[in-house]
Scaffold this active site. Structure first.
Site, PDB file in Angstrom:
ATOM      1  N   GLY A   1      36.206  78.400  78.242  1.00 31.75           N
ATOM      2  CA  GLY A   1      35.767  79.055  79.461  1.00 31.75           C
ATOM      3  C   GLY A   1      34.886  80.254  79.171  1.00 31.75           C
ATOM      4  O   GLY A   1      34.898  80.812  78.078  1.00 31.75           O
TER       5      GLY A   1
ATOM      6  N   LYS B   1      35.862  74.845  88.321  1.00 26.85           N
ATOM      7  CA  LYS B   1      37.176  74.560  87.734  1.00 26.85           C
ATOM      8  C   LYS B   1      37.775  73.283  88.332  1.00 26.85           C
ATOM      9  O   LYS B   1      38.349  72.448  87.621  1.00 26.85           O
ATOM     10  CB  LYS B   1      38.115  75.737  87.973  1.00 26.85           C
TER      11      LYS B   1
ATOM     12  N   TYR C   1      33.046  79.557  91.113  1.00 26.25           N
ATOM     13  CA  TYR C   1      34.156  79.598  90.152  1.00 26.25           C
ATOM     14  C   TYR C   1      35.233  78.542  90.449  1.00 26.25           C
ATOM     15  O   TYR C   1      35.510  77.683  89.601  1.00 26.25           O
ATOM     16  CB  TYR C   1      34.756  81.009  90.128  1.00 26.25           C
TER      17      TYR C   1
ATOM     18  N   GLU D   1      41.226  84.678  75.129  1.00 27.53           N
ATOM     19  CA  GLU D   1      42.475  85.423  75.242  1.00 27.53           C
ATOM     20  C   GLU D   1      43.692  84.511  75.284  1.00 27.53           C
ATOM     21  O   GLU D   1      44.709  84.798  74.661  1.00 27.53           O
ATOM     22  CB  GLU D   1      42.429  86.331  76.483  1.00 27.53           C
TER      23      GLU D   1
END
Length: 295
Positions: free
Chosen positions: A147, A201, A197, A80
């Site tokens: 991702g 990252k 998560y 996106e």
């Protein structure tokens, strides 16, 4: 799998050569103020919305950067954020060439994508270092939007994409001469977190920084807002909850994907002496021109 950007939960929300200032203003324009309506009782017509004010310093920075003739590549162009980034790069025309590195070819039909020198290189992310070293040579700037999600790839798949693919790509970028590495992660990234998560990252951020690029820019957007093709129940719920937050406090915890894309480009063309910069959600919204820096 490798190019789907999920740095935060994502929710729905000219063929002629453009003059430098025209191409720049597509990305440099700040957010417009609301259009004021005249009192219809007086018979006055509703005026047009004011034109977006232009950040002249950014316009000049883009023109200077464009003259350098630098090349860039994008990792994660089907995600996106990645999709918006490619679109904004085509509008801004600040790079002499843009290379998309991904696992499959993307079909572009709109004339917008014909306005720049756009090349695609197909790679196997599991064999980057053994087979694709040459694909990462010759670019000055890298934009990494790689991702996935644990729900889509599983725990190990998530760690492979969001950490291993990112770091391995960065290693080849550094070896290939890349000077500026731009990485999209997420608000709350923390290598010491107990949760998968933010920990993954955070580790990706740390290991990219250890490669000693001339410049590393890390973007930590909040809840990503976009018209997502792949609908998810919980994300649709978040979207409903985020609407008032986005309206009243746009810098607090939400970021349209197009804003992240514009922020990455605007930041890349702006000189900065910092070797590492971590940009918060508020920083991203300011860089994109969504809000006044003083807010």
């Amino acid at each position: 799998m490798a190019e789907t950007q999920e740095s935060a939960p994502v929710v729905a929300a000219d063929s002629n050569e453009a003059k430098p200032s025209e191409a720049t203003q597509n990305t440099a324009a700040a957010a417009p103020a609301e259009a004021a309506k005249e009192d219809t009782a007086t018979g006055g017509a509703t005026p047009e919305a004011p034109k977006k004010p232009v950040n002249q310093a950014l316009v000049e920075a883009m023109e200077k950067f464009r003259a350098l003739g630098q090349k860039a590549y994008v990792l994660g162009a089907t995600g996106e954020v990645g999709k918006e980034l490619v679109k904004e790069l085509c509008k801004a025309k600040v790079f002499s060439k843009v290379i998309l590195i991904g696992r499959r070819e993307i079909k572009y039909e709109d004339d917008l994508y014909k306005e720049i020198d756009l090349e695609q290189k197909i790679v196997n992310f599991d064999e980057l270092e053994s087979k694709h070293e040459e694909d990462f040579k010759g670019c000055d700037v890298a934009f990494c939007c790689l991702g996935t999600t644990k729900g889509k790839a599983g725990v190990e798949g998530f760690k492979k994409v969001d950490h291993d693919y990112v770091v391995n790509s960065a290693k080849l970028a550094k070896a290939g001469g890349c000077k500026h590495f731009n990485l999209v992660t997420s608000q709350g990234s923390n290598k010491n977190s107990y949760f998968l998560y933010p920990k993954t990252k955070g580790l990706a951020e740390e290991h990219v920084q250890e490669l000693s690029f001339q410049r590393v820019s890390i973007y930590r957007p909040g809840l990503l807002l976009c018209d997502r093709e792949e609908k998810r129940f919980f994300e649709s719920v978040f979207h409903k909850l985020a609407k008032p937050l986005e309206y009243f406090m746009p810098t607090a915890g939400t970021a349209p994907t197009v804003s992240v894309a514009k922020a990455m480009i605007n930041n890349s063309v702006t000189p900065n002496d910092k070797a590492v910069e971590i940009l918060t959600n508020k920083d991203i919204r300011i860089l994109a021109g969504d809000v006044n820096p003083r807010k």
